[in-house]
Design a protein around this motif. Structure first.
Motif, short mmCIF file in Angstrom:
data_model
loop_
_atom_site.label_atom_id
_atom_site.label_comp_id
_atom_site.label_asym_id
_atom_site.label_seq_id
_atom_site.Cartn_x
_atom_site.Cartn_y
_atom_site.Cartn_z
N SER A 63 31.27 33.42 45.40
CA SER A 63 32.22 32.68 46.05
C SER A 63 33.32 32.22 45.37
O SER A 63 34.46 32.14 45.62
N LYS A 64 33.04 31.46 44.29
CA LYS A 64 33.84 30.78 43.47
C LYS A 64 34.89 31.62 42.49
O LYS A 64 35.91 31.48 42.78
N GLU A 65 34.22 32.61 42.07
CA GLU A 65 34.91 33.60 41.72
C GLU A 65 36.03 34.28 42.50
O GLU A 65 37.00 34.68 41.96
N LEU A 66 35.44 34.74 43.50
CA LEU A 66 36.56 35.41 44.65
C LEU A 66 37.57 34.38 44.71
O LEU A 66 38.68 34.77 44.96
N LYS A 67 37.29 33.23 45.15
CA LYS A 67 38.40 32.28 45.42
C LYS A 67 39.31 31.84 44.18
O LYS A 67 40.73 32.04 44.42
N ASP A 68 38.84 32.02 43.05
CA ASP A 68 39.70 32.00 41.71
C ASP A 68 40.53 33.21 41.59
O ASP A 68 41.90 33.08 41.45
N LEU A 69 39.86 34.20 41.87
CA LEU A 69 40.73 35.73 41.75
C LEU A 69 41.96 35.60 42.88
O LEU A 69 42.80 36.38 42.96
N GLU A 70 41.43 35.06 43.99
CA GLU A 70 42.56 35.05 45.20
C GLU A 70 43.46 34.23 44.91
O GLU A 70 44.82 34.45 45.13
N LEU A 71 43.37 32.95 44.45
CA LEU A 71 44.58 32.11 43.99
C LEU A 71 45.22 32.63 42.99
O LEU A 71 46.41 32.55 42.95
N ASN A 72 44.62 33.52 42.03
CA ASN A 72 45.28 34.17 40.91
C ASN A 72 46.06 35.43 41.33
O ASN A 72 46.86 36.16 40.64
N GLY A 73 45.96 35.82 42.67
CA GLY A 73 46.87 36.97 43.28
C GLY A 73 46.25 38.24 42.87
O GLY A 73 46.80 39.29 42.97
N MET A 74 44.95 38.16 42.81
CA MET A 74 44.02 39.58 42.21
C MET A 74 43.32 40.12 43.38
O MET A 74 43.10 41.03 43.55
N VAL A 75 42.66 39.15 44.37
CA VAL A 75 42.20 39.69 45.64
C VAL A 75 42.65 39.15 46.60
O VAL A 75 43.19 37.91 46.89
N LYS A 76 42.64 40.15 47.66
CA LYS A 76 43.01 39.78 48.99
C LYS A 76 42.05 39.47 49.85
O LYS A 76 41.04 40.35 49.98
N ARG A 77 41.79 38.26 50.77
CA ARG A 77 40.77 38.06 51.63
C ARG A 77 41.15 38.56 52.90
O ARG A 77 42.27 37.64 53.32
N VAL A 78 40.71 39.39 53.84
CA VAL A 78 41.08 39.55 55.10
C VAL A 78 40.11 38.92 56.13
O VAL A 78 38.67 39.35 55.91
N VAL A 79 40.63 38.07 57.02
CA VAL A 79 39.42 37.67 58.07
C VAL A 79 39.89 38.30 59.36
O VAL A 79 40.92 38.17 59.70
N TYR A 80 38.72 39.04 60.15
CA TYR A 80 38.88 39.59 61.39
C TYR A 80 38.56 38.55 62.37
O TYR A 80 37.39 38.18 62.23
N ASP A 81 39.29 38.47 63.33
CA ASP A 81 39.00 37.82 64.44
C ASP A 81 37.88 38.29 65.45
O ASP A 81 38.39 38.97 66.19
N SER A 82 36.55 38.30 65.06
CA SER A 82 35.58 38.97 65.85
C SER A 82 34.36 38.10 65.83
O SER A 82 34.25 36.89 65.16
N THR A 83 33.32 38.10 66.60
CA THR A 83 31.97 37.81 66.82
C THR A 83 30.89 38.71 66.19
O THR A 83 30.99 39.76 66.81
#
Length: 119
Positions: A63-83
């Motif tokens: 989780s920490k590394e994904l957030k860091d990679l996202e902040l550095n423009g390397m990873v995109k996090r896509v959240v789908y509005d579903s249940t």
């Protein structure tokens, strides 16, 4: 691959080359960042899929590394509005440009491992 500079003339190394290398290391340094990027080179993945690809990484560290990679423009996090909420991770265009570098590192690592095991 285009050669940036001739290493025979080290004294002429422009400062921006050193800064560019530092920027690269700042984004990629750490035990888990390259394995995460390597996992995502094979396509869009959910958190648990990435975790399965990387033995021994804890959920907290991933989780920490994904957030860091996202902040550095390397990873995109896509959240789908579903249940339940579905979250997927994918490489940005910038990170996809590292595929040749990672491929070269993999090939070197495989060759090096063989050489060390033989010698």
């Amino acid at each position: 691959m285009k050669k940036i500079m001739d290493f025979a003339d080290v004294k002429a190394c422009p400062e921006q080359f050193v800064l560019a290398l530092n920027d690269t290391l700042n984004v990629l340094t750490g035990k888990w960042k390259l394995p995460i990027l390597g996992s995502l080179l094979f396509g869009i993945k959910r958190f648990t899929d990435i975790q399965k690809n990387i033995p021994k990484i804890t959920p907290r560290m991933l989780s920490k590394e994904l957030k860091d990679l996202e902040l550095n423009g390397m990873v995109k996090r896509v959240v789908y509005d579903s249940t339940p909420v579905l979250i997927e991770y994918e490489l940005t265009d910038s990170a996809k440009k590292l595929s040749d570098v990672i491929d070269s590192m993999l090939n070197w690592g495989l060759d090096h491992r063989k050489a060390v095991m033989v010698g």
